[in-house]
Design an enzyme around this catalytic site. Structure first.
Site, PDB file in Angstrom:
ATOM      1  N   ASP A   9      45.320  30.941 149.751  1.00  0.00           N
ATOM      2  CA  ASP A   9      46.319  31.809 150.369  1.00  0.00           C
ATOM      3  C   ASP A   9      46.236  33.144 149.618  1.00  0.00           C
ATOM      4  O   ASP A   9      45.708  33.217 148.503  1.00  0.00           O
ATOM      5  CB  ASP A   9      47.695  31.153 150.191  1.00  0.00           C
ATOM      6  CG  ASP A   9      48.839  32.105 150.436  1.00  0.00           C
ATOM      7  OD1 ASP A   9      48.871  32.728 151.507  1.00  0.00           O
ATOM      8  OD2 ASP A   9      49.689  32.256 149.539  1.00  0.00           O
ATOM      9  N   ASP A  11      49.024  36.244 149.768  1.00  0.00           N
ATOM     10  CA  ASP A  11      50.284  36.787 149.245  1.00  0.00           C
ATOM     11  C   ASP A  11      51.070  35.742 148.468  1.00  0.00           C
ATOM     12  O   ASP A  11      51.429  34.705 148.996  1.00  0.00           O
ATOM     13  CB  ASP A  11      51.115  37.337 150.399  1.00  0.00           C
ATOM     14  CG  ASP A  11      50.454  38.550 151.042  1.00  0.00           C
ATOM     15  OD1 ASP A  11      50.245  38.533 152.258  1.00  0.00           O
ATOM     16  OD2 ASP A  11      50.090  39.496 150.312  1.00  0.00           O
ATOM     17  N   ARG A  55      58.266  39.139 161.540  1.00  0.00           N
ATOM     18  CA  ARG A  55      59.451  39.337 160.673  1.00  0.00           C
ATOM     19  C   ARG A  55      60.318  40.466 161.213  1.00  0.00           C
ATOM     20  O   ARG A  55      61.537  40.360 161.265  1.00  0.00           O
ATOM     21  CB  ARG A  55      58.963  39.650 159.251  1.00  0.00           C
ATOM     22  CG  ARG A  55      59.974  39.521 158.144  1.00  0.00           C
ATOM     23  CD  ARG A  55      59.267  39.498 156.781  1.00  0.00           C
ATOM     24  NE  ARG A  55      58.325  38.394 156.713  1.00  0.00           N
ATOM     25  CZ  ARG A  55      57.147  38.461 156.075  1.00  0.00           C
ATOM     26  NH1 ARG A  55      56.757  39.565 155.468  1.00  0.00           N
ATOM     27  NH2 ARG A  55      56.342  37.420 156.062  1.00  0.00           N
ATOM     28  N   ASP A 178      51.473  29.245 147.738  1.00  0.00           N
ATOM     29  CA  ASP A 178      52.698  29.530 146.963  1.00  0.00           C
ATOM     30  C   ASP A 178      53.961  29.174 147.718  1.00  0.00           C
ATOM     31  O   ASP A 178      55.051  29.231 147.129  1.00  0.00           O
ATOM     32  CB  ASP A 178      52.757  31.027 146.596  1.00  0.00           C
ATOM     33  CG  ASP A 178      53.077  31.881 147.811  1.00  0.00           C
ATOM     34  OD1 ASP A 178      54.070  32.634 147.744  1.00  0.00           O
ATOM     35  OD2 ASP A 178      52.367  31.778 148.836  1.00  0.00           O
TER      36      ASP A 178
HETATM   37  C1  XBP Z   1      52.465  36.154 153.614  1.00  0.00           C
HETATM   38  C2  XBP Z   1      53.045  36.662 154.870  1.00  0.00           C
HETATM   39  C3  XBP Z   1      52.646  38.032 155.342  1.00  0.00           C
HETATM   40  C4  XBP Z   1      53.101  39.094 154.335  1.00  0.00           C
HETATM   41  C5  XBP Z   1      53.144  40.469 154.977  1.00  0.00           C
HETATM   42  O1  XBP Z   1      51.109  35.858 153.915  1.00  0.00           O
HETATM   43  O2  XBP Z   1      53.808  35.954 155.518  1.00  0.00           O
HETATM   44  O3  XBP Z   1      53.307  38.244 156.566  1.00  0.00           O
HETATM   45  O4  XBP Z   1      54.453  38.804 153.927  1.00  0.00           O
HETATM   46  O5  XBP Z   1      51.860  40.786 155.485  1.00  0.00           O
HETATM   47  P1  XBP Z   1      50.308  34.666 153.115  1.00  0.00           P
HETATM   48  P2  XBP Z   1      51.706  41.308 157.007  1.00  0.00           P
HETATM   49  O6  XBP Z   1      49.912  33.666 154.198  1.00  0.00           O
HETATM   50  O7  XBP Z   1      49.118  35.349 152.488  1.00  0.00           O
HETATM   51  O8  XBP Z   1      51.244  34.076 152.062  1.00  0.00           O
HETATM   52  O9  XBP Z   1      52.752  42.379 157.219  1.00  0.00           O
HETATM   53  O10 XBP Z   1      50.284  41.823 157.090  1.00  0.00           O
HETATM   54  O11 XBP Z   1      51.942  40.081 157.860  1.00  0.00           O
HETATM   55 MG    MG Z   2      51.627  33.060 150.357  1.00  0.00          MG
END
Ligand code: XBP
Ligand code: MG
Length: 233
Positions: A9, A11, A55, A178
């Site tokens: 993953d 973020d 979101r 995470d």
């Molecule tokens: C986390 C998310 C992403 C980020 C924002 O992604 O849910 O939406 O918060 O990025 P991950 P974008 O699967 O890597 O934990 O605005 O590009 O969606």
């Molecule tokens: Mg994540």
């Protein structure tokens, strides 16, 4: 069952990025004259919705408003991504502890490496450039990201796409996540998952993971990935 690939993953797992995302969202709203401001507690609640466009849509609906409409949301998100990638390029984005060594050791052990993320491909590229000073395609064999899949995490789609591109079956790979949404997504794709909670997910209740670790330092040996000799610092 032979371990052939690690799928990460982005973020919260490779790096603590959500405060930069939150700053990019708020800068975009201010620039557009939209009276929205996501503080830390509100953003923490909104993170239950994966995907930046999703979101913003969920927040608009929560307010009972009709604007921004779909076209506006797409434009706002493109602008937010441009601001995010600039902030990442400008700032000092540090990888979470152990991430770089694990990826280096896994590469040396002959494992394939992939990313499976909700965020945009441009954001993956900016993050990898900031941390490794290399292109994402040089560090990872496979990138599965953002709108490449119709259903985002917790749906399994992005992990299934990563596995298909890797050409390995789920039992020969391990995912690193995470969040509960990410854990659910990877488990639904049949993967074992190592969870390393991030700042925004430390309170979440995880179940079904192979292991819950504070971070990825020293995780290599438990995967059978020999760790390089620690370099005396
Ligand atoms: C986390 C998310 C992403 C980020 C924002 O992604 O849910 O939406 O918060 O990025 P991950 P974008 O699967 O890597 O934990 O605005 O590009 O969606
Ligand atoms: Mg994540």
């Amino acid at each position: 069952m032979t371990l052939k690939a690690l799928i990460f993953d982005v973020d919260g797992t490779l790096a603590e990025t959500e405060e930069i995302h939150r700053a990019a969202f708020n800068a975009t709203f201010a620039e557009a004259g939209l009276p929205w401001h996501w503080d830390i507690p509100l953003y923490g609640a909104l993170l239950k919705v994966t995907g930046g466009k999703e979101r913003m849509r969920a927040y608009r609906d929560q307010l009972g408003e009709t604007r921004p409409d779909e076209a506006d949301i797409a434009r706002l998100h493109a602008r937010k991504t441009a601001i995010y990638t600039r902030l990442v390029a400008e700032g000092r984005l540090l990888p979470r502890p152990g991430v770089m060594h694990l990826i280096e050791d896994a590469r040396r052990a002959g494992l394939h490496l992939a990313v499976a993320t909700t965020t945009s491909p441009a954001n993956v590229e900016a993050l990898v450039q900031a941390i490794w000073q290399r292109s994402a395609r040089e560090v990872f064999d496979v990138i599965a990201a953002g709108d490449e899949v119709a259903a985002k995490k917790p749906a399994p789609d992005v992990y299934c796409l990563a596995l298909a591109r890797l050409g390995v079956s789920a039992q020969d790979a391990i995912a690193f996540e995470d969040s509960v949404a990410g854990l659910t997504s990877a488990r639904a794709a049949g993967l074992r998952v190592i969870v390393t909670p991030s700042t925004y997910t430390a309170h979440e209740a995880f179940e079904g993971q192979m292991r819950l670790a504070a971070d990825l330092s020293d995780i290599g040996p438990c995967l059978g990935v020999p760790m390089r000799a620690a370099i005396a610092t």
